[in-house]
Scaffold this motif. Structure first.
Motif, PDB file in Angstrom:
ATOM      1  N   SER A  34     -16.279  23.817 -40.006  1.00  0.00           N
ATOM      2  CA  SER A  34     -17.431  24.720 -40.007  1.00  0.00           C
ATOM      3  C   SER A  34     -17.185  25.954 -40.871  1.00  0.00           C
ATOM      4  O   SER A  34     -18.119  26.503 -41.444  1.00  0.00           O
ATOM      5  CB  SER A  34     -17.791  25.126 -38.582  1.00  0.00           C
ATOM      6  OG  SER A  34     -16.803  25.959 -38.031  1.00  0.00           O
ATOM      7  N   ARG A  35     -15.953  26.401 -40.981  1.00  0.00           N
ATOM      8  CA  ARG A  35     -15.647  27.552 -41.832  1.00  0.00           C
ATOM      9  C   ARG A  35     -15.717  27.195 -43.312  1.00  0.00           C
ATOM     10  O   ARG A  35     -16.131  28.001 -44.136  1.00  0.00           O
ATOM     11  CB  ARG A  35     -14.255  28.099 -41.513  1.00  0.00           C
ATOM     12  CG  ARG A  35     -14.321  29.188 -40.458  1.00  0.00           C
ATOM     13  CD  ARG A  35     -12.996  29.859 -40.287  1.00  0.00           C
ATOM     14  NE  ARG A  35     -12.334  29.078 -39.237  1.00  0.00           N
ATOM     15  CZ  ARG A  35     -11.063  28.750 -39.216  1.00  0.00           C
ATOM     16  NH1 ARG A  35     -10.273  29.137 -40.155  1.00  0.00           N
ATOM     17  NH2 ARG A  35     -10.565  28.042 -38.246  1.00  0.00           N
ATOM     18  N   ARG A  36     -15.305  25.973 -43.650  1.00  0.00           N
ATOM     19  CA  ARG A  36     -15.237  25.581 -45.058  1.00  0.00           C
ATOM     20  C   ARG A  36     -16.490  24.886 -45.554  1.00  0.00           C
ATOM     21  O   ARG A  36     -16.696  24.758 -46.756  1.00  0.00           O
ATOM     22  CB  ARG A  36     -14.043  24.665 -45.267  1.00  0.00           C
ATOM     23  CG  ARG A  36     -12.727  25.382 -45.053  1.00  0.00           C
ATOM     24  CD  ARG A  36     -11.541  24.481 -45.193  1.00  0.00           C
ATOM     25  NE  ARG A  36     -11.655  23.574 -46.310  1.00  0.00           N
ATOM     26  CZ  ARG A  36     -10.937  22.476 -46.440  1.00  0.00           C
ATOM     27  NH1 ARG A  36     -10.050  22.161 -45.520  1.00  0.00           N
ATOM     28  NH2 ARG A  36     -11.083  21.701 -47.478  1.00  0.00           N
ATOM     29  N   GLY A  37     -17.323  24.412 -44.641  1.00  0.00           N
ATOM     30  CA  GLY A  37     -18.476  23.629 -45.047  1.00  0.00           C
ATOM     31  C   GLY A  37     -19.794  24.265 -44.685  1.00  0.00           C
ATOM     32  O   GLY A  37     -19.912  25.477 -44.547  1.00  0.00           O
ATOM     33  N   MET A  38     -20.773  23.421 -44.528  1.00  0.00           N
ATOM     34  CA  MET A  38     -22.122  23.853 -44.206  1.00  0.00           C
ATOM     35  C   MET A  38     -22.438  23.431 -42.779  1.00  0.00           C
ATOM     36  O   MET A  38     -22.178  22.290 -42.392  1.00  0.00           O
ATOM     37  CB  MET A  38     -23.114  23.198 -45.172  1.00  0.00           C
ATOM     38  CG  MET A  38     -24.546  23.630 -44.957  1.00  0.00           C
ATOM     39  SD  MET A  38     -25.675  22.823 -46.109  1.00  0.00           S
ATOM     40  CE  MET A  38     -25.100  23.460 -47.667  1.00  0.00           C
ATOM     41  N   VAL A  39     -22.982  24.337 -41.999  1.00  0.00           N
ATOM     42  CA  VAL A  39     -23.334  24.047 -40.616  1.00  0.00           C
ATOM     43  C   VAL A  39     -24.842  24.181 -40.470  1.00  0.00           C
ATOM     44  O   VAL A  39     -25.431  25.169 -40.916  1.00  0.00           O
ATOM     45  CB  VAL A  39     -22.622  25.024 -39.645  1.00  0.00           C
ATOM     46  CG1 VAL A  39     -23.083  24.796 -38.225  1.00  0.00           C
ATOM     47  CG2 VAL A  39     -21.118  24.867 -39.745  1.00  0.00           C
ATOM     48  N   PHE A  40     -25.458  23.187 -39.876  1.00  0.00           N
ATOM     49  CA  PHE A  40     -26.890  23.226 -39.615  1.00  0.00           C
ATOM     50  C   PHE A  40     -27.078  23.644 -38.162  1.00  0.00           C
ATOM     51  O   PHE A  40     -26.987  22.838 -37.252  1.00  0.00           O
ATOM     52  CB  PHE A  40     -27.533  21.862 -39.877  1.00  0.00           C
ATOM     53  CG  PHE A  40     -27.424  21.444 -41.312  1.00  0.00           C
ATOM     54  CD1 PHE A  40     -28.376  21.848 -42.230  1.00  0.00           C
ATOM     55  CD2 PHE A  40     -26.367  20.664 -41.744  1.00  0.00           C
ATOM     56  CE1 PHE A  40     -28.278  21.476 -43.555  1.00  0.00           C
ATOM     57  CE2 PHE A  40     -26.262  20.287 -43.066  1.00  0.00           C
ATOM     58  CZ  PHE A  40     -27.216  20.696 -43.977  1.00  0.00           C
ATOM     59  N   GLY A  41     -27.330  24.904 -37.942  1.00  0.00           N
ATOM     60  CA  GLY A  41     -27.433  25.445 -36.593  1.00  0.00           C
ATOM     61  C   GLY A  41     -28.777  25.230 -35.943  1.00  0.00           C
ATOM     62  O   GLY A  41     -28.957  25.523 -34.768  1.00  0.00           O
ATOM     63  N   ASN A  42     -29.742  24.722 -36.687  1.00  0.00           N
ATOM     64  CA  ASN A  42     -31.077  24.523 -36.160  1.00  0.00           C
ATOM     65  C   ASN A  42     -31.529  23.089 -36.418  1.00  0.00           C
ATOM     66  O   ASN A  42     -32.641  22.841 -36.877  1.00  0.00           O
ATOM     67  CB  ASN A  42     -32.047  25.523 -36.807  1.00  0.00           C
ATOM     68  CG  ASN A  42     -33.334  25.652 -36.044  1.00  0.00           C
ATOM     69  OD1 ASN A  42     -33.397  25.340 -34.860  1.00  0.00           O
ATOM     70  ND2 ASN A  42     -34.370  26.101 -36.722  1.00  0.00           N
ATOM     71  N   ALA A  43     -30.654  22.146 -36.121  1.00  0.00           N
ATOM     72  CA  ALA A  43     -30.962  20.734 -36.344  1.00  0.00           C
ATOM     73  C   ALA A  43     -31.411  20.097 -35.034  1.00  0.00           C
ATOM     74  O   ALA A  43     -30.959  20.473 -33.953  1.00  0.00           O
ATOM     75  CB  ALA A  43     -29.728  20.012 -36.870  1.00  0.00           C
ATOM     76  N   PHE A  44     -32.306  19.127 -35.133  1.00  0.00           N
ATOM     77  CA  PHE A  44     -32.837  18.469 -33.950  1.00  0.00           C
ATOM     78  C   PHE A  44     -32.736  16.960 -34.095  1.00  0.00           C
ATOM     79  O   PHE A  44     -32.831  16.429 -35.199  1.00  0.00           O
ATOM     80  CB  PHE A  44     -34.312  18.846 -33.737  1.00  0.00           C
ATOM     81  CG  PHE A  44     -34.505  20.296 -33.468  1.00  0.00           C
ATOM     82  CD1 PHE A  44     -34.425  20.783 -32.181  1.00  0.00           C
ATOM     83  CD2 PHE A  44     -34.743  21.180 -34.504  1.00  0.00           C
ATOM     84  CE1 PHE A  44     -34.586  22.127 -31.920  1.00  0.00           C
ATOM     85  CE2 PHE A  44     -34.914  22.528 -34.258  1.00  0.00           C
ATOM     86  CZ  PHE A  44     -34.836  22.998 -32.965  1.00  0.00           C
ATOM     87  N   ILE A  45     -32.586  16.278 -32.979  1.00  0.00           N
ATOM     88  CA  ILE A  45     -32.565  14.824 -32.998  1.00  0.00           C
ATOM     89  C   ILE A  45     -33.987  14.290 -32.978  1.00  0.00           C
ATOM     90  O   ILE A  45     -34.915  14.975 -32.563  1.00  0.00           O
ATOM     91  CB  ILE A  45     -31.770  14.251 -31.799  1.00  0.00           C
ATOM     92  CG1 ILE A  45     -32.372  14.734 -30.478  1.00  0.00           C
ATOM     93  CG2 ILE A  45     -30.310  14.618 -31.899  1.00  0.00           C
ATOM     94  CD1 ILE A  45     -31.793  14.048 -29.259  1.00  0.00           C
TER      95      ILE A  45
END
Length: 79
Positions: A34-45
């Protein structure tokens, strides 16, 4: 495009993981990603069942348009 120019993608999919249980102590690997990449904090299934949700991710189709959801429904009706 050379191989060096191609972006590498790692898709981490975890089923049934509580967000309050993920931290650097418990899962240092995920913390580093998560520190080195991209995090999608608002993703839904697309659906709250594992197999149809993964099929949706892999096929780029909504679960209701795949045969897998029909099979899951049939197996649930037999129970």
């Amino acid at each position: 495009m050379s191989l060096d120019e191609i972006r590498k993608v790692i898709l981490v999919i975890i089923d049934a993981l509580r967000v309050d249980r993920v931290n650097a102590e418990v899962m240092p690997f995920l913390d580093e990603i998560s520190r080195r990449g991209m995090v999608f904090g608002n993703a839904f299934i697309t659906i709250n069942a594992t197999d149809p949700a993964l099929t949706s991710i892999y096929s780029d189709r909504y679960p209701f348009s795949t045969a897998l959801l029909i099979m899951v429904r049939r197996s649930l009706m037999k129970r």
